[in-house]
Design an enzyme around this catalytic site. Sequence first.
Site, mmCIF file in Angstrom:
data_model
loop_
_atom_site.group_PDB
_atom_site.id
_atom_site.type_symbol
_atom_site.label_atom_id
_atom_site.label_comp_id
_atom_site.label_asym_id
_atom_site.label_seq_id
_atom_site.Cartn_x
_atom_site.Cartn_y
_atom_site.Cartn_z
ATOM 1 N N THR A 1 40.159 50.576 49.518
ATOM 2 C CA THR A 1 38.741 50.923 49.682
ATOM 3 C C THR A 1 38.185 50.329 50.977
ATOM 4 O O THR A 1 37.607 51.035 51.802
ATOM 5 C CB THR A 1 37.914 50.395 48.489
ATOM 6 O OG1 THR A 1 38.548 50.792 47.283
ATOM 7 C CG2 THR A 1 36.504 50.923 48.518
ATOM 8 N N LEU A 2 38.394 49.027 51.160
ATOM 9 C CA LEU A 2 37.784 48.375 52.313
ATOM 10 C C LEU A 2 38.453 48.733 53.611
ATOM 11 O O LEU A 2 37.816 48.806 54.659
ATOM 12 C CB LEU A 2 37.763 46.866 52.113
ATOM 13 C CG LEU A 2 36.593 46.414 51.276
ATOM 14 C CD1 LEU A 2 36.587 44.918 51.119
ATOM 15 C CD2 LEU A 2 35.285 46.866 51.908
ATOM 16 N N GLY B 1 29.905 47.504 41.923
ATOM 17 C CA GLY B 1 30.370 46.133 41.666
ATOM 18 C C GLY B 1 29.751 45.063 42.544
ATOM 19 O O GLY B 1 29.637 43.918 42.146
ATOM 20 N N ASP C 1 41.398 44.416 45.972
ATOM 21 C CA ASP C 1 42.565 44.538 45.125
ATOM 22 C C ASP C 1 43.697 45.096 45.998
ATOM 23 O O ASP C 1 44.330 44.340 46.732
ATOM 24 C CB ASP C 1 42.159 45.459 43.959
ATOM 25 C CG ASP C 1 43.183 45.553 42.863
ATOM 26 O OD1 ASP C 1 43.657 44.506 42.415
ATOM 27 O OD2 ASP C 1 43.499 46.671 42.437
ATOM 28 N N SER C 2 43.922 46.399 45.967
ATOM 29 C CA SER C 2 44.948 46.973 46.845
ATOM 30 C C SER C 2 44.510 46.875 48.310
ATOM 31 O O SER C 2 45.340 46.854 49.214
ATOM 32 C CB SER C 2 45.189 48.442 46.496
ATOM 33 O OG SER C 2 44.085 49.228 46.886
ATOM 34 N N GLY C 3 43.212 46.836 48.517
ATOM 35 C CA GLY C 3 42.679 46.791 49.878
ATOM 36 C C GLY C 3 42.343 48.171 50.426
ATOM 37 O O GLY C 3 41.790 48.297 51.508
ATOM 38 N N ASP D 1 33.226 45.393 36.286
ATOM 39 C CA ASP D 1 33.165 46.049 34.991
ATOM 40 C C ASP D 1 34.543 46.335 34.413
ATOM 41 O O ASP D 1 35.544 46.393 35.122
ATOM 42 C CB ASP D 1 32.454 47.401 35.130
ATOM 43 C CG ASP D 1 33.326 48.422 35.856
ATOM 44 O OD1 ASP D 1 33.722 48.145 37.006
ATOM 45 O OD2 ASP D 1 33.641 49.475 35.265
ATOM 46 N N ARG E 1 29.197 44.043 33.481
ATOM 47 C CA ARG E 1 28.719 43.699 34.824
ATOM 48 C C ARG E 1 27.636 42.616 34.767
ATOM 49 O O ARG E 1 27.422 41.892 35.716
ATOM 50 C CB ARG E 1 28.110 44.934 35.511
ATOM 51 C CG ARG E 1 29.100 46.043 35.795
ATOM 52 C CD ARG E 1 28.451 47.070 36.718
ATOM 53 N NE ARG E 1 29.161 48.343 36.759
ATOM 54 C CZ ARG E 1 30.188 48.599 37.559
ATOM 55 N NH1 ARG E 1 30.660 47.666 38.346
ATOM 56 N NH2 ARG E 1 30.768 49.786 37.551
ATOM 57 N N LYS F 1 42.254 39.380 45.324
ATOM 58 C CA LYS F 1 43.517 39.319 44.577
ATOM 59 C C LYS F 1 44.655 39.625 45.551
ATOM 60 O O LYS F 1 45.140 40.754 45.601
ATOM 61 C CB LYS F 1 43.535 40.421 43.515
ATOM 62 C CG LYS F 1 42.871 40.118 42.212
ATOM 63 C CD LYS F 1 43.302 41.196 41.208
ATOM 64 C CE LYS F 1 42.180 41.657 40.352
ATOM 65 N NZ LYS F 1 42.536 42.763 39.450
ATOM 66 N N PHE G 1 42.974 41.237 35.344
ATOM 67 C CA PHE G 1 41.793 42.095 35.389
ATOM 68 C C PHE G 1 40.578 41.293 34.966
ATOM 69 O O PHE G 1 40.539 40.744 33.865
ATOM 70 C CB PHE G 1 41.962 43.340 34.517
ATOM 71 C CG PHE G 1 40.989 44.407 34.902
ATOM 72 C CD1 PHE G 1 41.281 45.288 35.933
ATOM 73 C CD2 PHE G 1 39.753 44.510 34.271
ATOM 74 C CE1 PHE G 1 40.356 46.256 36.330
ATOM 75 C CE2 PHE G 1 38.823 45.479 34.659
ATOM 76 C CZ PHE G 1 39.138 46.355 35.687
ATOM 77 N N GLU H 1 31.337 43.416 49.022
ATOM 78 C CA GLU H 1 32.163 44.062 47.997
ATOM 79 C C GLU H 1 32.454 43.066 46.879
ATOM 80 O O GLU H 1 32.472 41.852 47.098
ATOM 81 C CB GLU H 1 33.445 44.555 48.682
ATOM 82 C CG GLU H 1 34.519 45.111 47.805
ATOM 83 C CD GLU H 1 34.191 46.440 47.124
ATOM 84 O OE1 GLU H 1 33.190 46.479 46.384
ATOM 85 O OE2 GLU H 1 34.962 47.393 47.301
ATOM 86 N N ASP H 2 32.678 43.566 45.689
ATOM 87 C CA ASP H 2 32.969 42.676 44.567
ATOM 88 C C ASP H 2 34.370 42.067 44.652
ATOM 89 O O ASP H 2 34.542 40.868 44.516
ATOM 90 C CB ASP H 2 32.777 43.397 43.218
ATOM 91 C CG ASP H 2 33.556 44.711 43.102
ATOM 92 O OD1 ASP H 2 34.197 45.134 44.086
ATOM 93 O OD2 ASP H 2 33.510 45.319 42.015
HETATM 94 P P1 IMP Z 1 40.973 48.429 46.079
HETATM 95 O O1 IMP Z 1 40.696 49.646 46.914
HETATM 96 O O2 IMP Z 1 42.251 48.551 45.292
HETATM 97 O O3 IMP Z 1 40.916 47.138 46.844
HETATM 98 O O4 IMP Z 1 39.885 48.507 44.958
HETATM 99 C C1 IMP Z 1 38.936 47.614 44.744
HETATM 100 C C2 IMP Z 1 38.059 48.143 43.625
HETATM 101 O O5 IMP Z 1 38.784 48.241 42.392
HETATM 102 C C3 IMP Z 1 36.969 47.143 43.377
HETATM 103 O O6 IMP Z 1 35.841 47.422 44.173
HETATM 104 C C4 IMP Z 1 36.712 47.286 41.897
HETATM 105 O O7 IMP Z 1 35.767 48.301 41.675
HETATM 106 C C5 IMP Z 1 38.035 47.698 41.325
HETATM 107 N N1 IMP Z 1 38.763 46.529 40.750
HETATM 108 C C6 IMP Z 1 39.906 45.998 41.206
HETATM 109 N N2 IMP Z 1 40.286 44.942 40.467
HETATM 110 C C7 IMP Z 1 39.350 44.802 39.509
HETATM 111 C C8 IMP Z 1 39.174 43.863 38.417
HETATM 112 O O8 IMP Z 1 39.956 42.933 38.178
HETATM 113 N N3 IMP Z 1 38.067 44.052 37.659
HETATM 114 C C9 IMP Z 1 37.156 45.033 37.877
HETATM 115 N N4 IMP Z 1 37.284 45.924 38.875
HETATM 116 C C10 IMP Z 1 38.368 45.812 39.688
HETATM 117 MG MG MG Z 2 33.912 48.164 43.591
#
Ligand code: IMP
Ligand code: MG
Length: 176
Positions: free
Chosen positions: A105-106, A42, A101-103, A157, A163, A129, A150, A97-98
């Site tokens: 991954t980072l 992303g 969301d939940s946070g 994607d 993308r 978000k 979303f 990072e793109d």
């Molecule tokens: P996190 O670990 O929940 O913060 O996940 C983030 C990852 O979820 C991003 O790097 C995206 O790949 C995916 N993601 C979360 N929200 C969206 C969205 O609205 N559109 C597309 N991908 C998303």
């Molecule tokens: Mg991603």
Amino acid sequence: MKEKIVPLITNSAINKRLDEIAEEIMRDYKGKTIDMICVLKGGVIFMVDLARRINLPVKISFMSVSSYGSETKSSGNIKILLDLDESIEGKDVIIIEDIIDSGRTLNLLGEFLLNRNPNSLKICALLDKPLRREVKVNVDYTGFTIPDEFVVGYGLDYDQRYRNLNYIGVISFEDE
Ligand code: IMP
Ligand code: MG
């Protein structure tokens, strides 16, 4: 199901914001070399467009990660699908990072990379978000804060598609 995409952030708004973030990064990293780490897939489009605006030495590399199921509460593990090919010890690293969301991954990736002793480690995300946040993440550079929808486009994607859109839109689904 028919997919419908409603524009949320135009290409010109993205370009303008990237100019601003690049300026900010150039101020913060004056005299330094930046090691950008793009989180696949992303972050790719965002990273190349941002890197091209930065008039400082920039190195780019890629990682691919998946955080173990957000459904399990004990999730404290990150799976590295593609790792760096060079050491980041003593380097000034920015994770690109793109979207946050939940946070998860980072949060996990940040911890993982800090263990490799970079000189500094910052996070730059195109989208945030905050309403979806489950774990704390310190984001140093954010493109846009968006509602809990979303979104696709500009690297993001749905099912690996969209993308390549040059704007960001909210995707919804309708019965045909
Ligand atoms: P996190 O670990 O929940 O913060 O996940 C983030 C990852 O979820 C991003 O790097 C995206 O790949 C995916 N993601 C979360 N929200 C969206 C969205 O609205 N559109 C597309 N991908 C998303
Ligand atoms: Mg991603």
